[in-house]
Write a protein that holds these residues in place. Structure first.
Motif: not given
Length: 324
Positions: A89-109
């Motif tokens: 559950f924590s891993r999925e939550a961290m992955s969702r928040e990370t992808m949301a942050m990338y989408k919000k800032t317009g960045t991509n690793p």
């Protein structure tokens, strides 16, 4: 033809076009058609054109890296939030928040790696064309068998074939067969220059173009390892490269070193020593813009007045002359 050959075919065709064009140009200017220096200058011209064409990709890569540095603090907060939590559950939550942050800032690793991946086929095509020519193999385009033989048999100073390497001449020397000391001297000199240029390029990044946050991260340790590892790679592998291929690598290394210097000077990483030095230069020139839009000017401290040496009475009279 395999998949890699199919991908590289158009790139190799363009590389051969540039190489042959430069060779024809220098030949028409009066240089020897089969001379080693003519082919070496053709390689230099080829590398400069290709690297100049890749400048937009390089700039895009720098901008992508800058964006990733800007979101690094936010990414670290998310990682700290779920630090030590290994449940699904924590891993999925961290992955969702990370992808949301990338989408919000317009960045991509992956965006910072994409330009580098685009450059790799071009560089591999360059190496492949030069390596085939040095083994007297015809290319896929204008580099026919006649030109390939001219390239492979061309000699520097009349003694050092471009197709020979330090390792091949070392083997001949160990076997007691005739060998070319000119090839060994030129190759050893180029290995030193290749190693030094690679070391200076990495040193510029590590010493000047990293923010304090980056220096405190594991990435800095990796960069420190690369600082010494990459030059060693050139030092050990360079002895096996034919001279023609080594001229390609050396020219490319010098281009990278100069390009990196200009980028660090004019587009430094925010918070790095290079960024502070750039701000000081702009401030002295009255070109630094503050966060509020005002121009920041740093006045240089006045130079101390030159101290006058005390003059004795006798010397003073001598200087002013006798009174009338």
């Amino acid at each position: 033809m395999d998949l890699i050959g199919t991908i590289l075919w158009p790139l190799k065709w363009v590389v051969e076009l540039l190489l042959v064009s430069f060779h024809s140009l220098f030949s028409q200017m009066g240089m020897g058609y089969n001379d080693g220096i003519t082919w070496v200058l053709s390689i230099v011209g080829l590398v400069m054109v290709v690297r100049a064409a890749l400048i937009p990709i390089f700039v895009r890569q720098i901008k992508s890296q800058r964006k990733m540095l800007e979101v690094a603090p936010q990414l670290k907060k998310i990682q700290d939030k779920y630090k030590g939590k290994k449940d699904q559950f924590s891993r999925e939550a961290m992955s969702r928040e990370t992808m949301a942050m990338y989408k919000k800032t317009g960045t991509n690793p992956l965006s910072s790696c994409l330009p580098l991946l685009l450059q790799m086929p071009i560089f591999f095509a360059l190496f492949s064309v030069l390596n085939d020519a040095q083994h007297l193999k015809a290319g896929v385009g204008l580099l026919d068998i006649t030109r390939a033989q001219s390239f492979g048999n061309a000699k520097l100073f009349g003694e050092a074939p471009l197709s020979d390497s330090f390792a091949s001449q070392w083997t001949l020397m160990q076997a007691g067969d005739p060998f070319s000391s000119a090839v060994m001297i030129i190759a050893a000199t180029m290995v030193v220059l290749m190693t030094a240029s690679q070391f200076i390029t990495q040193l510029q990044i590590v010493s000047k173009n990293m923010s304090p946050e980056t220096k405190a991260s594991p990435m800095f340790k990796q960069q420190r390892i690369m600082l010494y590892l990459l030059p060693l790679v050139f030092a050990f592998s360079g002895v096996a490269f034919p001279l023609g291929v080594m001229f390609y690598w050396l020219t490319s290394n010098f281009w990278t070193m100069i390009q990196q210097f200009l980028v660090i000077r004019n587009m430094p990483t925010p918070g790095s020593e290079a960024a502070k030095a750039r701000e000081e230069r702009l401030a002295r020139k009255g070109k630094l813009i503050g966060t509020d839009g005002d121009i920041i000017v740093v006045e240089e401290p006045p130079k101390p007045a030159q101290r006058q040496q005390p003059v004795g009475k006798a010397r003073a009279k001598k200087q002013t002359g006798p009174k009338k």
